[in-house]
Design an enzyme around this catalytic site. Structure first.
Site, PDB file in Angstrom:
ATOM      1  N   VAL A 153       0.810  -1.231   0.000  1.00 15.70           N
ATOM      2  CA  VAL A 153       0.000   0.000   0.000  1.00 15.70           C
ATOM      3  C   VAL A 153       0.840   1.277   0.000  1.00 15.70           C
ATOM      4  O   VAL A 153       0.289   2.374  -0.148  1.00 15.70           O
ATOM      5  CB  VAL A 153      -1.030   0.040   1.162  1.00 15.70           C
ATOM      6  CG1 VAL A 153      -2.022  -1.101   1.072  1.00 15.70           C
ATOM      7  CG2 VAL A 153      -0.347   0.102   2.517  1.00 15.70           C
ATOM      8  N   SER A 165      -6.291   4.282  15.838  1.00 15.23           N
ATOM      9  CA  SER A 165      -5.822   3.716  17.111  1.00 15.23           C
ATOM     10  C   SER A 165      -6.130   4.707  18.226  1.00 15.23           C
ATOM     11  O   SER A 165      -6.165   5.924  17.990  1.00 15.23           O
ATOM     12  CB  SER A 165      -4.309   3.485  17.055  1.00 15.23           C
ATOM     13  OG  SER A 165      -3.800   3.196  18.338  1.00 15.23           O
ATOM     14  N   TYR A 217       3.879   6.713  14.827  1.00 15.19           N
ATOM     15  CA  TYR A 217       2.635   5.932  14.744  1.00 15.19           C
ATOM     16  C   TYR A 217       1.428   6.801  15.141  1.00 15.19           C
ATOM     17  O   TYR A 217       0.383   6.788  14.464  1.00 15.19           O
ATOM     18  CB  TYR A 217       2.773   4.717  15.673  1.00 15.19           C
ATOM     19  CG  TYR A 217       1.629   3.743  15.660  1.00 15.19           C
ATOM     20  CD1 TYR A 217       1.485   2.818  14.631  1.00 15.19           C
ATOM     21  CD2 TYR A 217       0.697   3.720  16.696  1.00 15.19           C
ATOM     22  CE1 TYR A 217       0.439   1.899  14.635  1.00 15.19           C
ATOM     23  CE2 TYR A 217      -0.343   2.809  16.715  1.00 15.19           C
ATOM     24  CZ  TYR A 217      -0.473   1.899  15.683  1.00 15.19           C
ATOM     25  OH  TYR A 217      -1.505   0.994  15.698  1.00 15.19           O
ATOM     26  N   ALA A 218       1.586   7.565  16.231  1.00 19.63           N
ATOM     27  CA  ALA A 218       0.484   8.438  16.683  1.00 19.63           C
ATOM     28  C   ALA A 218       0.147   9.471  15.613  1.00 19.63           C
ATOM     29  O   ALA A 218      -1.031   9.746  15.356  1.00 19.63           O
ATOM     30  CB  ALA A 218       0.859   9.124  17.994  1.00 19.63           C
ATOM     31  N   ALA A 219       1.191  10.030  14.980  1.00 22.34           N
ATOM     32  CA  ALA A 219       0.950  11.028  13.924  1.00 22.34           C
ATOM     33  C   ALA A 219       0.204  10.379  12.759  1.00 22.34           C
ATOM     34  O   ALA A 219      -0.721  10.971  12.191  1.00 22.34           O
ATOM     35  CB  ALA A 219       2.280  11.612  13.448  1.00 22.34           C
ATOM     36  N   LYS A 222      -1.796   7.774  12.873  1.00 23.77           N
ATOM     37  CA  LYS A 222      -3.160   7.390  13.264  1.00 23.77           C
ATOM     38  C   LYS A 222      -4.047   8.617  13.506  1.00 23.77           C
ATOM     39  O   LYS A 222      -5.261   8.570  13.246  1.00 23.77           O
ATOM     40  CB  LYS A 222      -3.119   6.484  14.495  1.00 23.77           C
ATOM     41  CG  LYS A 222      -2.431   5.142  14.243  1.00 23.77           C
ATOM     42  CD  LYS A 222      -3.165   4.322  13.182  1.00 23.77           C
ATOM     43  CE  LYS A 222      -2.581   2.954  12.961  1.00 23.77           C
ATOM     44  NZ  LYS A 222      -3.315   2.184  11.950  1.00 23.77           N
ATOM     45  N   ILE A 266      -5.065  -4.772  21.448  1.00 22.38           N
ATOM     46  CA  ILE A 266      -5.642  -5.983  20.847  1.00 22.38           C
ATOM     47  C   ILE A 266      -4.537  -7.029  20.655  1.00 22.38           C
ATOM     48  O   ILE A 266      -3.437  -6.694  20.189  1.00 22.38           O
ATOM     49  CB  ILE A 266      -6.278  -5.645  19.460  1.00 22.38           C
ATOM     50  CG1 ILE A 266      -7.210  -4.420  19.549  1.00 22.38           C
ATOM     51  CG2 ILE A 266      -6.998  -6.860  18.897  1.00 22.38           C
ATOM     52  CD1 ILE A 266      -8.410  -4.551  20.447  1.00 22.38           C
TER      53      ILE A 266
END
Ligand code: NAP
Length: 250
Positions: free
Chosen positions: A67, A145, A158-160, A162, A191
């Site tokens: 992707v 998330s 990752y936070a940016a 999401k 999860i």
């Protein structure tokens, strides 16, 4: 007189071979959707997921595409739509992590996570929305998330990505609202998948301590929320972020 057949719906799930994506594929198949199971590297897992979907009585295929490649995303959407004759649901689930505190984080760590998690969703949305607007029906569900809502030390990239997905979701929801296409996000908490299995034990315990439900979630918990938003009955819900987190983000 021939009986009127209900419309057969078709879905594409990126990163559908394993973890949350696999559970989403199975939930959509159980709800009667034909399913295109995308994978980047895990061919065997994706073929198994497609076979498990077919065992539920729908059509399913495994389709390789990275992707992060815009041309591959366009080809993926085109192939899924051609295979089933239509495309009603896109679930942008593919995701990666490259966790580090920012002082140690390199530009490549940031780019890798933004490319897969945010740009990948952008490429797939751009390709799918053309078809969905034309058929005046569509459901896009982006897997964000709780970290995109609340941040997390060691996961600024990752936070940016999401949080960016939430902005993408709300903007596209506004662009397509009048065309019968809804765009929503699901924000999982902690999860149990390969992604969280790779976390250091101390980080797992800290995450678990912040879950009011007192236990981790299963991929099926997330899949149930996605299947709801992907269904025809969720027509009047758009631009929303549905947390599936045992209360973690309250
Ligand atoms: P996972 O078990 O590590 O699975 C990740 C999936 O993403 C795999 O199917 C992988 O396919 C696919 N993928 C990665 N890079 C790709 C690329 N460039 N192109 C196509 N597919 C790619 O992770 P998971 O826990 O199921 O996570 C699924 C989603 O939920 C991710 O977006 C993740 O950020 C999000 N999420 C997870 C949690 C959690 O606690 N687990 C919490 C919040 C959000 P291949 O194996 O073929 O590469």
């Amino acid at each position: 007189m021939s009986e009127l057949q209900p419309t057969r719906r078709a879905a594409l799930v990126t990163g559908g071979g394993r973890g949350i994506g696999r559970a989403v594929c199975l939930a959509l198949a159980a709800a009667g959707f034909d399913v295109a199971v995308n994978y980047a590297a895990s061919a065997a897992a994706a073929e198994q997921t497609a076979a498990d979907c077919r065992a539920l009585g729908v059509q399913a295929v495994a389709l390789q595409a990275d992707v992060t490649d815009p041309a591959a995303c366009q080809a993926l959407v085109d192939t899924a739509a051609k295979t089933f004759g239509r495309l009603d649901v896109l679930v942008n689930n593919a995701g990666v992590t490259a966790d580090k505190l920012i002082l140690r984080m390199q530009e490549e760590d940031f780019d890798k996570v933004i490319s897969a998690n945010l740009k990948g969703a952008f490429f797939c949305c751009k390709a799918a929305c053309k078809l969905m607007m034309r058929q005046r029906y569509g459901r896009i569900v982006n897997i964000s998330s709780v970290v995109g809502l609340h941040g997390n030390a060691g996961q600024s990239n990752y936070a940016a990505s999401k949080a960016g997905l939430i902005g993408l979701t709300k903007s596209l929801a506004k662009e397509f609202a009048a065309r019968g296409v809804t765009v929503n996000a699901v924000a999982p908490g902690f999860i149990e998948t390969d992604m969280t299995a790779a976390m250091p034990e101390a980080a797992k315990q800290a995450a678990l301590a912040s879950v009011p439900a007192g236990h981790t979630g299963a991929p099926e918990d997330v899949a149930a929320a996605v299947a709801f938003l992907a269904g025809e009955s969720a027509a009047y819900i758009t631009g929303q972020v549905l947390c599936v987190d045992g209360g973690m983000g309250m």
